[in-house]
Design an enzyme around this catalytic site. Structure first.
Site, PDB file in Angstrom:
ATOM      1  N   HIS A 236      -3.659   4.321  -2.057  1.00  0.00           N
ATOM      2  CA  HIS A 236      -4.327   3.235  -1.432  1.00  0.00           C
ATOM      3  C   HIS A 236      -4.795   4.270   0.040  1.00  0.00           C
ATOM      4  O   HIS A 236      -5.997   3.610   0.428  1.00  0.00           O
ATOM      5  CB  HIS A 236      -3.946   2.181  -1.084  1.00  0.00           C
ATOM      6  CG  HIS A 236      -3.214   1.301  -2.073  1.00  0.00           C
ATOM      7  ND1 HIS A 236      -1.616   0.846  -2.841  1.00  0.00           N
ATOM      8  CD2 HIS A 236      -3.835   0.304  -3.354  1.00  0.00           C
ATOM      9  CE1 HIS A 236      -1.810   0.510  -3.306  1.00  0.00           C
ATOM     10  NE2 HIS A 236      -3.215   0.202  -3.708  1.00  0.00           N
TER      11      HIS A 236
ATOM     12  N   GLN B 156     -10.069  -0.700 -15.140  1.00  0.00           N
ATOM     13  CA  GLN B 156     -10.834  -1.531 -14.136  1.00  0.00           C
ATOM     14  C   GLN B 156     -12.308  -1.106 -13.606  1.00  0.00           C
ATOM     15  O   GLN B 156     -13.207  -1.899 -13.175  1.00  0.00           O
ATOM     16  CB  GLN B 156      -9.770  -1.697 -13.179  1.00  0.00           C
ATOM     17  CG  GLN B 156     -10.146  -2.474 -12.170  1.00  0.00           C
ATOM     18  CD  GLN B 156      -8.488  -2.613 -10.516  1.00  0.00           C
ATOM     19  OE1 GLN B 156      -8.510  -3.511 -11.511  1.00  0.00           O
ATOM     20  NE2 GLN B 156      -8.998  -1.550  -9.935  1.00  0.00           N
TER      21      GLN B 156
ATOM     22  N   LEU C 177       0.503  -0.669  -0.627  1.00  0.00           N
ATOM     23  CA  LEU C 177       0.107  -0.187  -0.140  1.00  0.00           C
ATOM     24  C   LEU C 177       1.111   1.148  -0.220  1.00  0.00           C
ATOM     25  O   LEU C 177       1.944   1.327   0.777  1.00  0.00           O
ATOM     26  CB  LEU C 177      -1.193  -0.312   1.094  1.00  0.00           C
ATOM     27  CG  LEU C 177      -2.043  -1.228   1.422  1.00  0.00           C
ATOM     28  CD1 LEU C 177      -3.008  -1.299   2.657  1.00  0.00           C
ATOM     29  CD2 LEU C 177      -2.898  -1.568  -0.053  1.00  0.00           C
TER      30      LEU C 177
HETATM   31  O1  PAF Z   1      -6.736  -2.704  -8.148  1.00  0.00           O
HETATM   32  C1  PAF Z   1      -6.587  -3.564  -7.622  1.00  0.00           C
HETATM   33  O2  PAF Z   1      -5.603  -3.681  -6.963  1.00  0.00           O
HETATM   34  C2  PAF Z   1      -6.879  -5.142  -8.458  1.00  0.00           C
HETATM   35  O3  PAF Z   1      -7.145  -5.015  -8.957  1.00  0.00           O
HETATM   36  C3  PAF Z   1      -7.897  -4.863  -7.197  1.00  0.00           C
HETATM   37  C4  PAF Z   1      -9.285  -4.369  -7.950  1.00  0.00           C
HETATM   38  C5  PAF Z   1      -7.808  -5.280  -6.096  1.00  0.00           C
HETATM   39  C6  PAF Z   1      -8.598  -6.670  -7.846  1.00  0.00           C
HETATM   40  O4  PAF Z   1      -7.058  -7.864  -7.493  1.00  0.00           O
END
Ligand code: PAF
Length: 280
Positions: free
Chosen positions: A37, A153, A33
């Protein structure tokens, strides 16, 4: 701060929290992290009562040639970071809990996931949607926070949430950048000092496009050409794609539409794959 390792324990906890009327906020991560994050965790903490951070390096979103084995794992330090940022629970399951022997069910989004990352990493989003759907079913969040840094994503997860009727509010946090513009990423630690300097061309290219839009240029071909030119001046950078697309469908845009178009970039910096984007 409680660390939960098993799916059944996490499901029981989620049920108990819901029974108490608590709003559950989930921040899915693969650990290692960084400040980006922690911003997601703080944002979740503003909107939910119980904050769960999942830490799981998801094998199904890595192709065999990718960096699954070398991906940084530092659970103890991550737990401390989560606690400091206001998380209440860390869900950190071992692989067998998520993918037990004989596991064979996957979720595939078949439109938004296809271009861009989907071209060079054809199995990546199948892994992401599968694990995120599992995390939603295990942690039962009311809301989940993702970073805009992974623009495609976000679009794929939003589409999955709609298509599969998940009752989860998807919240997107802006990309956090280092003072010099480099987007924060767990993969930045792979970069040597020289590579890191060259990597600044990525944010420079995005900021130049933003300035061009501010000055009235909207044509996708011109924005893409200028960004590509900036990237191509770096010896170590190989461009994978530079594209102006719709932030919801990831389909190519002919013109930048404010708040709707995203300029997205993926490059190889020697052997490190970096992505970044800017909503124009
Ligand atoms: O973005 C990330 O760290 C990953 O793709 C996730 C969303 C935790 C899925 O493993």
């Amino acid at each position: 701060m409680q660390i939960i390792r098993s799916v059944s324990e996490m499901q029981a906890l989620a049920a108990a929290l819901h029974a108490q009327g608590q709003i559950i906020g989930l921040v899915p991560t693969m650990g290692a992290l960084h400040e980006g994050h922690l911003t997601l965790i703080r944002l979740a903490a503003e909107r939910a009562d119980a904050i769960v951070v999942s830490i799981f390096v998801n094998p199904t979103q890595f192709a065999p040639s990718e960096d699954f084995n070398k991906y940084p794992r530092e659970l103890e330090a991550d737990v401390a970071r989560c606690e400091a940022a206001g998380a209440d629970y860390v869900f950190a399951p071992p692989n067998e809990e998520i993918y037990p022997k004989g596991y064979s069910t996957y979720i595939t989004e078949e439109h938004v996931a296809k271009p861009l990352e989907g071209v060079s990493r054809p199995t990546h989003f199948r892994g992401v949607t599968t694990v995120v759907a599992k995390l939603f079913n295990i942690c039962r969040p009311d809301l989940a926070v993702f970073g805009q840094k992974d623009a495609q994503q976000v679009a794929v997860i939003r589409k999955m949430v709609i298509d599969l009727h998940f009752s989860v509010d998807v919240i997107v946090a802006p990309t956090l950048r280092e003072a010099d513009g480099l987007a924060m990423s767990s993969r930045n630690r792979y970069l040597t000092a020289t590579q890191r300097v060259e990597a600044l061309a990525i944010s420079r290219a995005l900021f130049k496009a933003r300035d061009m839009v501010a000055a009235g240029e909207r044509r996708a071909d011109r924005l893409v050409a200028e960004a590509t030119h900036i990237l191509s001046q770096q010896r170590r950078i190989r461009v994978i794609y530079v594209a102006l697309v719709s932030r919801t469908t990831m389909e190519p845009a002919r013109e930048a539409i404010t708040g709707e178009s995203v300029l997205t970039i993926a490059v190889w910096m020697d052997d490190v794959r970096l992505i970044d984007n800017l909503v124009l």
